[in-house]
Design a protein around this motif. Structure first.
Motif, short mmCIF file in Angstrom:
data_model
loop_
_atom_site.label_atom_id
_atom_site.label_comp_id
_atom_site.label_asym_id
_atom_site.label_seq_id
_atom_site.Cartn_x
_atom_site.Cartn_y
_atom_site.Cartn_z
N ARG A 100 0.83 -1.21 0.00
CA ARG A 100 0.00 0.00 0.00
C ARG A 100 0.86 1.26 0.00
NH1 ARG A 100 -5.17 -0.40 3.95
NH2 ARG A 100 -5.28 1.74 3.16
N LYS A 101 0.24 2.35 -0.39
CA LYS A 101 0.93 3.64 -0.46
C LYS A 101 1.21 4.15 0.96
CE LYS A 101 0.73 4.15 -4.99
NZ LYS A 101 1.92 4.31 -5.85
N THR A 137 1.76 11.56 -5.81
CA THR A 137 2.48 11.46 -4.54
C THR A 137 1.91 12.49 -3.55
OG1 THR A 137 4.18 13.01 -5.31
CG2 THR A 137 4.60 10.65 -5.61
N GLU A 178 -7.37 5.97 1.73
CA GLU A 178 -6.26 5.43 2.50
C GLU A 178 -6.47 5.64 3.99
OE1 GLU A 178 -3.87 3.62 1.63
OE2 GLU A 178 -3.48 3.92 -0.50
#
Length: 622
Positions: free
Chosen positions: A44-45, A99, A263
């Protein structure tokens, strides 16, 4: 192109430039939580958990949210807060769309410089919503290109959306008669089926042609980072969960396809990580934050450890488990605002009333353009203009709508049809002439004016009037005499007087005919209740048509004509059987009495004289 490195941070309190011992311990806990997350979810990020602030100091994201209730009535509601944030701030895209930003500035700095990215917008909006009593959260997730870049050119303008029509429910009747179906030819059915197939093939070809002209699919679909606000039900009588896009201030359903995944979320007191599958977007997500299988919480709100969905029954040492000592009661005071600047002091009334830093705001929609100004930016009180176009290139105007504020004449909206050049002005209650709406193509007199009034405030009950060069029609509501319409026909003015330069007031239009319409008065017999009196002023004829009873088919009529060969004298009435025509098949003997007709004619003459004065007053009012 704003240079954030050149901003002045000397006026900020010391709490912005350093961390207290408790804040350092909080950051260590957040870092430990982040390491556990990275170990358990390596695919995952990274989380957005402790970015740098404007002073280059690392801060936990929950400490950046500052609940504030500003002293403006509109900001007590979520819609007012959302509109203020999207209008007051200038949107800046993320440096890299996939990002996270390296910094998160405080609402103090964002309000001062009136610009920011989606995370800055979200934190400020969430601070206002929590201050107003809403259960609001900042969301870090993913969205479509259009939402991340504030591109609304493919969307319908909210001002043009029609409310959904509620279908009328039909009562099913199982006893209704079922009629046999009409016989149909099998050959005709086959031909119709072939035609449908050819039409569907042609439609597919057209769709392919349209797709060629459409923009290509976004190569970064599902990867674009975005931040928005989540509002949960419960507080402030919110009935259901919904999202708010901070860039537009619009409310969205949690099943909206523009939101592609989440997230984490946070507020001013805690932080949650989403442990649910987002491959289908946000439509299947559960927002029950107390469910440890769906959301991993950082600070346990009870003295019980939360269990992650990856935890085994034996509990590994590296598993993501909240320490029972890491409770909200222990770390909550650390996130309270100490030594911070009050947001209220940064927003004086003058700046709140002028939210557009560039003077105005322009929003482009699909075949529409919306322009906004501050309340006193324009001399005529214009605050909003919506232009509707016929094409996507916005070259041919179809309609223009304008909204106004603080006008002395109480005008609040104007609609202009660019094809017919018809202009309609709408007024609020309180106008000196009690105007409600005025439709016209030119402000010159006698060029076609339709005026609507607030009839409940008028003594005569007039609610609408239409006038042009040859006629005038007035409509009434709720009158005691049951009058509901009056129609006047005018003749042409004297050309000789017009050529001499005499004004229209000194040379009025001659009144040719006045016709009125009355509703049925149940207190009178039908043969005494006049439905339609017609005053032919030039011909000196008065015609009366009476109402019908339920069983009648032909109405009673009386016509008073001018006597041929006799000069008309003022205040004289000459009545004879020769100048009176009656058709009263259902009338009593009383109506056949000449004395009764004589009294009636006296009343009609007086009424005609009064009607002429009323018509002239109506002309002057227009």
């Amino acid at each position: 192109d704003f240079d954030w490195s050149s901003i002045d941070t000397s006026h900020l309190p010391s709490s912005y430039k350093t961390n207290s011992q408790q804040e350092k311990e909080l950051l260590q806990l957040a870092d430990h939580f982040f390491q556990q997350y990275t170990h358990l979810c390596p695919d995952r990020k990274p989380l957005f958990i402790h970015p740098l602030n404007e002073c280059g100091v690392q801060k936990f994201v929950s400490t950046t949210v500052r609940p504030t209730l500003l002293p403006f009535p509109d900001l007590y509601y979520w819609s007012g807060c959302a509109s203020f944030v999207c209008d007051y701030l200038i949107m800046e895209p993320l440096k890299c769309p996939i990002t996270l930003p390296s910094s998160l500035y405080s609402p103090t700095t964002i309000l001062k410089y009136r610009r920011g990215n989606c995370f800055d917008f979200t934190v400020l909006l969430c601070s206002l919503l929590i201050g107003a009593g809403y259960d609001a959260y900042c969301v870090h997730g993913y969205a479509t290109l259009e939402m991340c870049s504030l591109d609304q050119t493919q969307e319908l303008c909210p001002l043009l959306r029609k409310p959904p029509e509620v279908p009328e429910e039909e009562d099913p009747n199982k006893y209704r008669i079922k009629y046999p179906l009409d016989p149909q030819s099998k050959f005709e059915l086959q031909q119709a089926k072939k035609e449908e197939e050819t039409e569907s093939a042609q439609e597919e070809e057209r769709e392919e042609e349209v797709e060629v002209g459409m923009p290509k699919q976004d190569p970064l679909y599902g990867l674009r980072v975005h931040a928005w606000v989540l509002v949960l039900p419960g507080k402030r009588k919110v009935p259901e969960t919904f999202f708010i896009n901070p860039f537009t201030g619009n409310r969205h359903s949690t099943t909206d396809a523009c939101f592609l995944g989440i997230e984490s979320i946070w507020n001013h007191r805690n932080y949650w990580v989403n442990m649910q599958d987002c491959r289908k977007g946000c439509k299947d997500l559960s927002f029950d934050l107390s469910d440890s299988l769906c959301w991993e919480i950082m600070f346990s709100e009870r003295n019980e450890p939360s269990q992650s969905p990856t935890e085994s029954p034996k509990k590994d040492a590296d598993d993501m488990v909240s320490d029972p000592s890491h409770t909200l009661e222990q770390w909550g005071p650390c996130m309270e605002p100490v030594g911070s600047i009050c947001l209220t002091s940064l927003l004086p009334t003058a700046e709140y009333e002028n939210p557009f830093s560039r003077g105005k705001k322009v929003i482009l929609y699909d075949k529409a353009k919306l322009e906004k100004w501050a309340a006193y930016a324009n001399g005529d009180g214009l605050v909003e203009r919506l232009t509707v176009y016929a094409d996507s290139d916005c070259t041919e105007e179809l309609e223009v709508k304008e909204w106004f504020k603080h006008r002395e004449d109480l005008l609040y909206m104007r609609e202009v049809n660019k094809q017919t050049q018809l202009i309609t002005d709408h007024f609020r209650p309180g106008h000196p002439l009690l105007l409600k709406a005025h439709s016209y193509t030119s402000l010159d007199p006698e060029t076609g004016h339709t005026v609507e009034f607030y009839h409940t405030a008028r003594v005569d009950g007039l609610w609408k009037r239409f006038e042009n060069a040859t006629e005038m029609t007035e409509y009434f509501v709720g009158r005691e005499d049951f009058l509901h319409m009056r129609h006047i026909e005018f003749g042409k003015r004297d050309k000789e007087m017009e050529n001499t330069g005499i004004t229209a007031d000194a040379n009025p239009r001659p009144i040719m005919q006045i016709k009125e319409y009355f509703h049925r008065n149940p207190e009178k017999p039908a043969d005494e209740d006049i439905e339609e009196p017609i005053f032919m002023v030039i011909d000196d004829i008065i015609q009366l048509t009476y109402h019908l009873e339920l069983h009648d088919t032909i109405a009673s009529k009386v016509v008073f004509c001018r006597v041929i060969g006799r000069e008309k004298r003022e205040d004289e009435i000459f009545l004879s059987r020769e100048n009176t025509v009656k058709y009263e098949p259902w009338s009593s003997e009383k109506h056949r009495n000449m004395l009764h007709l004589y009294d009636l004619l006296w009343e009609l003459r007086a009424e005609q004289k009064e009607l002429k004065h009323q018509v002239r007053d109506s002309e002057a009012e227009v």
